[in-house]
Scaffold this motif. Sequence first.
Motif, short mmCIF file in Angstrom:
data_model
loop_
_atom_site.label_atom_id
_atom_site.label_comp_id
_atom_site.label_asym_id
_atom_site.label_seq_id
_atom_site.Cartn_x
_atom_site.Cartn_y
_atom_site.Cartn_z
N CYS A 463 0.86 -1.19 0.00
CA CYS A 463 0.00 0.00 0.00
C CYS A 463 0.90 1.24 0.00
N PRO A 464 1.36 1.67 -1.17
CA PRO A 464 2.26 2.82 -1.23
C PRO A 464 1.59 4.11 -0.74
N PRO A 465 2.38 5.12 -0.40
CA PRO A 465 1.83 6.37 0.15
C PRO A 465 0.80 7.05 -0.74
N ALA A 466 0.89 6.83 -2.03
CA ALA A 466 -0.03 7.52 -2.94
C ALA A 466 -1.39 6.84 -3.01
N GLU A 467 -1.51 5.62 -2.49
CA GLU A 467 -2.79 4.90 -2.59
C GLU A 467 -3.80 5.49 -1.61
N THR A 468 -4.98 5.82 -2.12
CA THR A 468 -6.00 6.49 -1.29
C THR A 468 -7.27 5.68 -1.13
N GLU A 469 -7.42 4.59 -1.83
CA GLU A 469 -8.64 3.79 -1.71
C GLU A 469 -8.60 2.97 -0.42
N VAL A 470 -9.75 2.93 0.26
CA VAL A 470 -9.82 2.17 1.50
C VAL A 470 -9.96 0.69 1.16
N THR A 471 -8.84 0.00 1.13
CA THR A 471 -8.80 -1.42 0.80
C THR A 471 -8.25 -2.19 1.99
N PHE A 497 14.13 5.15 12.87
CA PHE A 497 12.90 5.92 12.81
C PHE A 497 13.01 7.07 11.82
N SER A 498 14.18 7.70 11.76
CA SER A 498 14.37 8.83 10.84
C SER A 498 14.11 8.39 9.40
N ASP A 499 14.63 7.23 9.05
CA ASP A 499 14.42 6.73 7.68
C ASP A 499 12.94 6.43 7.44
N TRP A 500 12.30 5.85 8.45
CA TRP A 500 10.86 5.54 8.32
C TRP A 500 10.05 6.82 8.15
N PHE A 501 10.36 7.80 8.97
CA PHE A 501 9.59 9.05 8.89
C PHE A 501 9.85 9.77 7.57
N ASN A 502 11.10 9.92 7.21
CA ASN A 502 11.41 10.67 5.98
C ASN A 502 11.00 9.93 4.72
N GLY A 503 11.14 8.58 4.76
CA GLY A 503 10.86 7.82 3.56
C GLY A 503 9.39 7.50 3.33
N THR A 504 8.61 7.37 4.40
CA THR A 504 7.23 6.92 4.24
C THR A 504 6.22 7.82 4.95
N LEU A 505 6.41 8.00 6.25
CA LEU A 505 5.38 8.69 7.03
C LEU A 505 5.15 10.12 6.57
N SER A 506 6.23 10.85 6.34
CA SER A 506 6.07 12.25 5.92
C SER A 506 5.40 12.35 4.55
N VAL A 507 5.69 11.38 3.67
CA VAL A 507 5.05 11.36 2.35
C VAL A 507 3.55 11.09 2.50
N SER A 510 1.66 14.08 3.61
CA SER A 510 1.47 15.11 2.59
C SER A 510 0.28 14.82 1.68
N ASN A 511 -0.24 13.59 1.74
CA ASN A 511 -1.40 13.22 0.93
C ASN A 511 -2.67 13.63 1.67
N SER A 512 -3.39 14.60 1.15
CA SER A 512 -4.54 15.17 1.85
C SER A 512 -5.88 14.56 1.46
N HIS A 513 -5.87 13.43 0.79
CA HIS A 513 -7.13 12.79 0.40
C HIS A 513 -7.93 12.41 1.65
N PRO A 514 -9.26 12.60 1.65
CA PRO A 514 -10.06 12.30 2.85
C PRO A 514 -9.87 10.89 3.39
N ASN A 515 -9.68 9.91 2.49
CA ASN A 515 -9.53 8.53 2.96
C ASN A 515 -8.24 8.31 3.74
N MET A 516 -7.29 9.23 3.56
CA MET A 516 -6.02 9.08 4.26
C MET A 516 -6.14 9.37 5.76
N ARG A 517 -7.33 9.75 6.18
CA ARG A 517 -7.52 10.00 7.62
C ARG A 517 -7.19 8.75 8.43
#
Length: 1008
Positions: A463-471, A497-507, A510-517
């Motif tokens: 489930c990459p950071p860009a995926e927004t569908e609730v699956t 943790f720094s790699d996790w945050f910078n590589g995945t969590l922060s990305v 940044s995705n503001s799609h409603p499903n990303m809640r």
Amino acid sequence: MALSASDLQTVYSLLVSSLNADESVRKPAESTLSQCESRPGFCSCLLEIICAKDLAPQVDVRLLASVYFKNSINRYWRQRRDSIVIGNDEKSHLRQKLLLHLREENFQIAQLLAVLVSRIARIDYPKDWPELFPTLAQQLEASDILASQRLLMVLFQILKELSSKRLSSDQRNFREIASHLFGYIWNLWKTDVPKILQHLSGHMHLNQEDLILICQRWLLCSKILRQLVISGHPSDTTVPEDVAVVIEVCPVILSAVQSILPFCSSLKEGNSQLFEFVKQACTKLMKVLVKIQDRHPYSFAHGLVLPPVLHLCENNISSPESEVLQVEQYLIQCMVMVKSILECKDYKEVLTGRVMDENISKWEQRKKNVSLSVADTLSKVLPNERVVQLCNVLIRRYVILTATDLDAWHQSPESFHHEQDMVQWTEKIRPCAEALYITLFENYRHVLAPVVVSLLQEAMGSCPPAETEVTHRMLLKDAAYTAAGHVYYELSSYFSFSDWFNGTLSVELSNSHPNMRIIHRKIALVLGQWVSEIKGDIRKMVSCALVSLLEDPDVAVRLASCRSLCFLLGDSNASEGGLNDLLPTCWSACFKLVEDVQEFDSKVQVLNLISLSMEHAGEKITPFAKYLGDFFQKIWEESTGESLLQIQLLAALRNFVCSLGFQSPICYGILLPILQKAIDINNPDELNLLEDGILLWEATLSYAPLLIPPILDLFPNLVGIIERNFDHLQVVITIIEDYIILGGPEFFNRHSSSLTKILDVIVGNVNDKGLLSTLPIIDLLIQCFPAEAPPKIHGTLQKLIAICLRGGNDHNPSAASVKASCGAIIARLLVMNSSFLAHLTSDPSLSLLLHQAGLSIEQNVLLCLIDQWLDKIDNVSTTQRKTYALALSISLTLPLPAVLDKLDETLSICTSIMSGGSDETSGDDCSDTTSSSGPLIEGFDYSNIPCKELRRRQIRASDPIKQLSLENTLRENIQTCASLHGQEAFNAALNRIHPTVLAQLQRALKLA
């Protein structure tokens, strides 16, 4: 006047009337019944109505009679001093009649009767009701199905009451009861199981009513068995032997669970009543096993018990059949059981040194054997591959959000957020699975840490950071983040943790799609859990991310961010976070969030964040003071009547004042009106707000550069507060000290009458600890206002003299300290206002007070005080010693012949103190009760010292006791004494002094 059978109809009519909807009929009836409660015969009338066969259809009247009967037992059955109780004859009648009418057809009334009997049994058994259990046993032997069910209901309630009694004699009685009852109850339980199973399988057809009664009876037997096994035996961790009934009962209970559980599938679409019974039966039986394991862990570890129970529970969790998934509460109990076994301290191997005592050695050997046995069982039932499978199942099947969860989130994000935090982990399947996962990880961390990391990477990859569908992939990633958050302390060794945050969590953030809640909320929670691992530059980025999430459209996300920001601010590395630049944005988001939420817990959470952020920022919040003040004022006005919220608001305001420090006057416009309401004892919410209001008041004074009139005007509120009780005495004393130090003469002139009332209420009415807290204030008053204060507080000073002169146990350190401190205050008064002390000691009202206190004073009161100073000089602090010495020196000028009789002691003490150098050291004596600060230092820059602290140091430095020279004072007073009494008499008294002391005195006076 007692009620009799002739009053039965009257009581019945009153009960009927009290059920009337018409208030004009109901109220008088209720009032009359209330008056009848304490009259003899009332309970007998009620029991007649409850048991009357012709009133069987009048369920509501009989039910109400049962309630009145229960209340009367609670109030009037137990023998209490100076209170009305039910007579012994009536008690005997009620006990006999109750036991004859337990076969009650109405279930509600039967339940109440069971409670009635149990309440009486708690008080009367065994002393006044020895026949209770024999009578119940006799009735059980000859009862039909309904009667046996009702009797077991009564028995269960009785055992429940008796098992809760904690005296050793009561516990022995219960164990004796258990030994007699166990056989019958256990056989009845085993007899009913085949009947129930045969009916469920279709091999026997019972009448529906009889079947339900048998099922209810069997469930009651299960509850009674639990009581007998758990409370009927001491825990096997406290006795050297296993509890045999555990090994006998548990395998049979487990077999019953395995036999009943499969019927869930076949009954779901059929008989709903039986389906509910099957679910309840399986859940209750597993609960019984959980409770037994907790109470008797060693016996439960037996090979016939622990291995099959653990295997069944683990199998039900990892590979559940369809019927197991239909019984969520049963599945929860299986998880609870596995968790209890894994974390049981009695199953852990304890490494000890060599044990010399033989009994202790046997005990340790027993524990070691159990530990080895359990470890062997775990290795067989839960080998590493099964542990990995169980971990995967917990995360992938139970921790993952369901469609029901998402719907609840959509319906009310705020309620959804709080339910995740507030629900008991044993009530819902997901929090229970999370709790089991944490325990499993702690026991097998080296096995599971790579598994969790692998699962996390798998979930992020699928489930990459860009995926927004609730699956399912997104929900699995949410569950994987949950798993990683719970065990951060171990995973930090496996990836950065720094790699996790910078590589995945922060990305993902940044995705503001409603499903990303879904992911945003979980990231917010994870950041709070990993806070101790967030260090260095990454901390600023995390702070920015959390503040940004405070502005998320979804309330659940914002509340999760709010909680994690609190963790971030509370962490020891908070100073690295760079949050100060983000505060305006953070506060703006908090203000908006308070408007958007409805629940009390949400508002408290936001207020807590604001408080912590203000505490973190300190005086840097000054530019935003008006902004914050307007918010606090608005919330205060909107929360009228919500005292719990206002309590939190007062705590936040206290942090606000402390953060502003000596810039706090800029917020007085909103602060003082709120403070006035909070400390007003006539406020309807006074009971809830007063404590926090007083603390806010104390904080306001602590950071006040000066006392403006509105703050001065608050002082009279202390009178009402202290007259009510002494619950807040310590804070009240601090407040009074602040007023004296900051207010000076203006305060004293305006509020001396209120201060007098307060001291008069305290002195003489508090214990020694409270008095020791108060005396420094009186000492400070005399020091600051030596001419003005003593006449105002003459009543209090008279009480102090009485305390000085009273007898008592001088070996009590607290009482001795009180007498010494009172003596020091009177000594100060003699030094600073000797004329008033002379007036005070000659006042007839003092003689009356001493007489009322039982003190018979034959000589001059001043001479008695001198005797006290001479006697207690060795029990006081350095500063008080100098005060005593100065007072004794001044006493030489009294025109009393008896002074010469005390001349040798007086001069010896003064010489000792001068030789000890206390004149130089007393200024720095930490026992000085007016301040803990040091004296003024010449040449030191005091411009940055707060006004209150500077004023405190000035008062201390200007203390006349410190300024006066004992040598000079003594020299002058010796000359006065010689001239008063004549040189010849003086020399005669002087010759009684030991030559060595006299030589020391002459050297000290000459050196001076």
